[in-house]
Design a protein around this motif. Structure first.
Motif, PDB file in Angstrom:
ATOM      1  N   LEU A  75       0.583  -1.291   0.114  1.00 49.01           N
ATOM      2  CA  LEU A  75      -0.035   0.264  -0.114  1.00 49.01           C
ATOM      3  C   LEU A  75       1.489   1.217  -0.317  1.00 49.01           C
ATOM      4  O   LEU A  75       0.232   1.911  -0.806  1.00 49.01           O
ATOM      5  N   GLY A  76       1.607   1.185   0.824  1.00 51.60           N
ATOM      6  CA  GLY A  76       2.993   1.996   0.588  1.00 51.60           C
ATOM      7  C   GLY A  76       3.624   2.611  -0.363  1.00 51.60           C
ATOM      8  O   GLY A  76       3.743   3.399  -1.060  1.00 51.60           O
ATOM      9  N   PHE A  77       4.013   1.428  -1.434  1.00 50.57           N
ATOM     10  CA  PHE A  77       4.808   1.731  -2.577  1.00 50.57           C
ATOM     11  C   PHE A  77       3.488   1.850  -3.247  1.00 50.57           C
ATOM     12  O   PHE A  77       3.901   3.409  -4.101  1.00 50.57           O
ATOM     13  N   ILE A  78       1.875   1.805  -3.107  1.00 49.65           N
ATOM     14  CA  ILE A  78       1.469   2.103  -3.876  1.00 49.65           C
ATOM     15  C   ILE A  78       1.033   3.683  -4.006  1.00 49.65           C
ATOM     16  O   ILE A  78       1.103   4.992  -5.032  1.00 49.65           O
ATOM     17  N   LYS A  79       0.951   4.836  -3.101  1.00 45.31           N
ATOM     18  CA  LYS A  79       0.766   5.643  -2.409  1.00 45.31           C
ATOM     19  C   LYS A  79       2.303   6.191  -2.668  1.00 45.31           C
ATOM     20  O   LYS A  79       1.900   7.562  -3.070  1.00 45.31           O
ATOM     21  N   ASP A  80       2.931   6.064  -2.528  1.00 43.42           N
ATOM     22  CA  ASP A  80       4.821   6.624  -2.711  1.00 43.42           C
ATOM     23  C   ASP A  80       5.220   6.909  -3.591  1.00 43.42           C
ATOM     24  O   ASP A  80       6.129   7.498  -3.975  1.00 43.42           O
ATOM     25  N   THR A  81       4.796   5.720  -4.667  1.00 45.65           N
ATOM     26  CA  THR A  81       5.482   5.644  -5.625  1.00 45.65           C
ATOM     27  C   THR A  81       4.771   5.581  -7.308  1.00 45.65           C
ATOM     28  O   THR A  81       4.949   6.433  -7.735  1.00 45.65           O
ATOM     29  N   GLU A  82       3.825   4.426  -7.280  1.00 43.12           N
ATOM     30  CA  GLU A  82       3.357   5.008  -8.550  1.00 43.12           C
ATOM     31  C   GLU A  82       2.381   6.908  -8.433  1.00 43.12           C
ATOM     32  O   GLU A  82       1.941   7.015  -9.296  1.00 43.12           O
ATOM     33  N   ASN A  83       1.560   6.126  -7.125  1.00 47.00           N
ATOM     34  CA  ASN A  83       0.647   7.353  -7.299  1.00 47.00           C
ATOM     35  C   ASN A  83       1.151   8.923  -7.643  1.00 47.00           C
ATOM     36  O   ASN A  83       0.593   9.591  -8.044  1.00 47.00           O
ATOM     37  N   VAL A  84       2.229   9.059  -6.456  1.00 48.76           N
ATOM     38  CA  VAL A  84       2.949  10.212  -6.819  1.00 48.76           C
ATOM     39  C   VAL A  84       3.187  11.120  -8.610  1.00 48.76           C
ATOM     40  O   VAL A  84       2.943  11.798  -9.402  1.00 48.76           O
ATOM     41  N   THR A  85       3.695  10.033  -9.108  1.00 48.37           N
ATOM     42  CA  THR A  85       3.969  10.072 -10.717  1.00 48.37           C
ATOM     43  C   THR A  85       2.640  10.504 -11.411  1.00 48.37           C
ATOM     44  O   THR A  85       2.766  11.575 -12.293  1.00 48.37           O
ATOM     45  N   ARG A  86       1.903   9.758 -11.260  1.00 43.38           N
ATOM     46  CA  ARG A  86       0.300  10.270 -12.039  1.00 43.38           C
ATOM     47  C   ARG A  86      -0.402  11.005 -11.269  1.00 43.38           C
ATOM     48  O   ARG A  86      -0.395  12.666 -12.156  1.00 43.38           O
ATOM     49  N   VAL A  87      -0.118  11.971  -9.976  1.00 39.19           N
ATOM     50  CA  VAL A  87      -0.329  13.276  -9.461  1.00 39.19           C
ATOM     51  C   VAL A  87       0.022  13.956 -10.089  1.00 39.19           C
ATOM     52  O   VAL A  87      -0.139  15.412 -10.904  1.00 39.19           O
ATOM     53  N   LYS A  88       1.499  13.424 -11.077  1.00 45.37           N
ATOM     54  CA  LYS A  88       2.747  14.837 -11.146  1.00 45.37           C
ATOM     55  C   LYS A  88       2.294  15.282 -12.777  1.00 45.37           C
ATOM     56  O   LYS A  88       2.369  16.531 -12.909  1.00 45.37           O
ATOM     57  N   TYR A  89       1.067  14.103 -13.458  1.00 51.57           N
ATOM     58  CA  TYR A  89       0.926  14.407 -14.755  1.00 51.57           C
ATOM     59  C   TYR A  89      -0.145  15.418 -14.442  1.00 51.57           C
ATOM     60  O   TYR A  89      -1.069  16.160 -14.982  1.00 51.57           O
ATOM     61  N   LEU A  90      -0.587  14.530 -13.399  1.00 49.70           N
ATOM     62  CA  LEU A  90      -2.443  14.776 -13.365  1.00 49.70           C
ATOM     63  C   LEU A  90      -2.466  17.239 -13.161  1.00 49.70           C
ATOM     64  O   LEU A  90      -3.330  17.377 -13.891  1.00 49.70           O
ATOM     65  N   GLN A  91      -0.952  17.131 -12.414  1.00 51.14           N
ATOM     66  CA  GLN A  91      -1.696  18.716 -11.876  1.00 51.14           C
ATOM     67  C   GLN A  91      -0.876  19.516 -13.080  1.00 51.14           C
ATOM     68  O   GLN A  91      -1.508  20.595 -13.833  1.00 51.14           O
ATOM     69  N   LYS A  92      -0.155  18.598 -14.089  1.00 48.05           N
ATOM     70  CA  LYS A  92       0.219  19.446 -15.676  1.00 48.05           C
ATOM     71  C   LYS A  92      -1.192  19.467 -16.503  1.00 48.05           C
ATOM     72  O   LYS A  92      -1.213  20.791 -17.274  1.00 48.05           O
ATOM     73  N   TRP A  93      -2.032  18.843 -16.069  1.00 51.70           N
ATOM     74  CA  TRP A  93      -3.595  19.291 -16.905  1.00 51.70           C
ATOM     75  C   TRP A  93      -4.468  19.793 -15.742  1.00 51.70           C
ATOM     76  O   TRP A  93      -5.532  19.872 -16.789  1.00 51.70           O
ATOM     77  N   GLY A  94      -4.111  20.427 -14.770  1.00 53.60           N
ATOM     78  CA  GLY A  94      -5.246  21.124 -14.354  1.00 53.60           C
ATOM     79  C   GLY A  94      -5.966  20.374 -13.063  1.00 53.60           C
ATOM     80  O   GLY A  94      -7.198  20.783 -13.218  1.00 53.60           O
ATOM     81  N   LEU A  95      -5.453  19.165 -12.761  1.00 48.48           N
ATOM     82  CA  LEU A  95      -6.296  18.371 -12.714  1.00 48.48           C
ATOM     83  C   LEU A  95      -5.731  17.356 -11.288  1.00 48.48           C
ATOM     84  O   LEU A  95      -4.424  18.303 -11.184  1.00 48.48           O
ATOM     85  N   ASP A  96      -6.911  17.620 -10.599  1.00 44.67           N
ATOM     86  CA  ASP A  96      -6.517  16.678  -9.436  1.00 44.67           C
ATOM     87  C   ASP A  96      -7.553  15.159  -8.541  1.00 44.67           C
ATOM     88  O   ASP A  96      -8.016  14.613  -9.393  1.00 44.67           O
ATOM     89  N   GLU A  97      -6.623  14.947  -7.768  1.00 42.53           N
ATOM     90  CA  GLU A  97      -7.406  13.534  -7.189  1.00 42.53           C
ATOM     91  C   GLU A  97      -8.494  13.566  -6.689  1.00 42.53           C
ATOM     92  O   GLU A  97      -9.526  12.290  -7.375  1.00 42.53           O
ATOM     93  N   ASN A  98      -9.480  14.941  -6.568  1.00 35.20           N
ATOM     94  CA  ASN A  98     -10.993  14.502  -6.132  1.00 35.20           C
ATOM     95  C   ASN A  98     -12.079  14.777  -7.683  1.00 35.20           C
ATOM     96  O   ASN A  98     -13.010  14.409  -7.298  1.00 35.20           O
ATOM     97  N   GLN A  99     -11.137  15.650  -8.078  1.00 37.11           N
ATOM     98  CA  GLN A  99     -11.438  15.549  -9.252  1.00 37.11           C
ATOM     99  C   GLN A  99     -11.075  14.665 -10.004  1.00 37.11           C
ATOM    100  O   GLN A  99     -12.361  13.546 -10.642  1.00 37.11           O
ATOM    101  N   VAL A 100     -10.329  13.462 -10.446  1.00 38.79           N
ATOM    102  CA  VAL A 100     -10.017  11.620 -10.564  1.00 38.79           C
ATOM    103  C   VAL A 100     -11.527  11.186 -10.070  1.00 38.79           C
ATOM    104  O   VAL A 100     -12.293  10.142 -10.720  1.00 38.79           O
ATOM    105  N   ASP A 101     -11.563  11.241  -9.056  1.00 42.68           N
ATOM    106  CA  ASP A 101     -12.698  10.523  -8.425  1.00 42.68           C
ATOM    107  C   ASP A 101     -13.633  10.611  -8.502  1.00 42.68           C
ATOM    108  O   ASP A 101     -14.872   9.447  -8.636  1.00 42.68           O
ATOM    109  N   GLN A 102     -14.190  11.799  -9.394  1.00 40.09           N
ATOM    110  CA  GLN A 102     -15.849  12.054  -9.734  1.00 40.09           C
ATOM    111  C   GLN A 102     -16.017  10.722 -11.324  1.00 40.09           C
ATOM    112  O   GLN A 102     -17.195  11.349 -12.016  1.00 40.09           O
ATOM    113  N   MET A 103     -14.457  11.170 -11.709  1.00 36.27           N
ATOM    114  CA  MET A 103     -15.193  10.388 -13.767  1.00 36.27           C
ATOM    115  C   MET A 103     -14.809   9.173 -13.756  1.00 36.27           C
ATOM    116  O   MET A 103     -15.043   8.590 -12.510  1.00 36.27           O
TER     117      MET A 103
END
Length: 218
Positions: A75-103
């Motif tokens: 679980l820590g690996f998912i949060k601290d490694t995989e998810n971090v990279t994806r959040v970086k890309y989402l931020q580039k596109w002006g998105l955050d995790e809360n918005q993605v949760d609604q998709m």
């Protein structure tokens, strides 16, 4: 030959087929449309949310503290490694995790996550592990193969994501989870192992379909 190595080698042709998919080759040579990559990151973020739930269920079902620690580590690996990279890309596109949760998840994402969630609800810890391992193992395999086959892969605009899966940390983590899996599966009888092999291969099929989906516009 260890059980997990046997299962992995039998499933390699399915992972190999992913390497020729347009989305995967586009990642490696940098020709992938950014809009397709954006769709992939969104769907993968939705997937990781459900993936984490499956490991949470594994922690709940674990009978030993040592098992609980292993799943907590994942679980820590998912949060601290995989998810971090994806959040970086989402931020580039002006998105955050809360918005993605609604998709909404696409069909392939939903089919894959429902497969894992159902196993986490109805099956034991070994089955839960086998439903999730192909995601970890196949990404490392595909990443390493892409590095071998594409000499200029580091020039791809998507190298950040690929690099994550060929890092020493990720490779060492997968090796560790492979050893952990062996200790978990060793006492099981032949019938149970046959069932586990089927789960591993079905999860790998979902992985292939997820990659295929990513290369197709909605």
């Amino acid at each position: 030959m260890s059980f997990i190595r046997e299962v992995t080698e039998e499933t390699l042709p399915m992972w190999e087929s992913s390497l020729s998919l347009p989305f995967v080759t586009g990642l490696a040579d940098g020709t992938l449309e950014e809009e397709l990559f954006k769709g992939y990151i969104i769907q993968d973020s939705i997937y990781l949310r459900e993936y984490a739930k499956v490991f949470a269920m594994a922690i709940f079902k674990s009978e030993r503290m040592t098992q609980m620690k292993e799943f907590y580590q994942i679980l820590g690996f998912i949060k601290d490694t995989e998810n971090v990279t994806r959040v970086k890309y989402l931020q580039k596109w002006g998105l955050d995790e809360n918005q993605v949760d609604q998709m909404k998840p696409r069909k392939e994402t939903l089919d894959y996550t429902e497969f894992m969630i159902e196993i986490s609800k109805t099956e034991g810890v070994p089955e839960i592990l086998m439903a999730t391992l192909p995601c970890m193992f196949s990404y490392v395999y595909i990443g390493l193969e892409l590095v071998k086959r594409y000499p200029n892969i580091k020039k791809s605009p998507y190298w950040d994501m690929i690099e994550e899966y060929v890092s020493p940390f990720c490779i060492e983590s997968c090796n560790h989870w492979g050893v952990f899996s062996e200790t978990l599966f060793a006492p099981l009888d032949g019938a149970r192992k046959t069932k586990l092999k089927g789960i591993f291969q079905e999860a790998s099929r979902h992985e292939y379909l997820f990659w295929k989906m990513a290369g197709e516009k909605e």
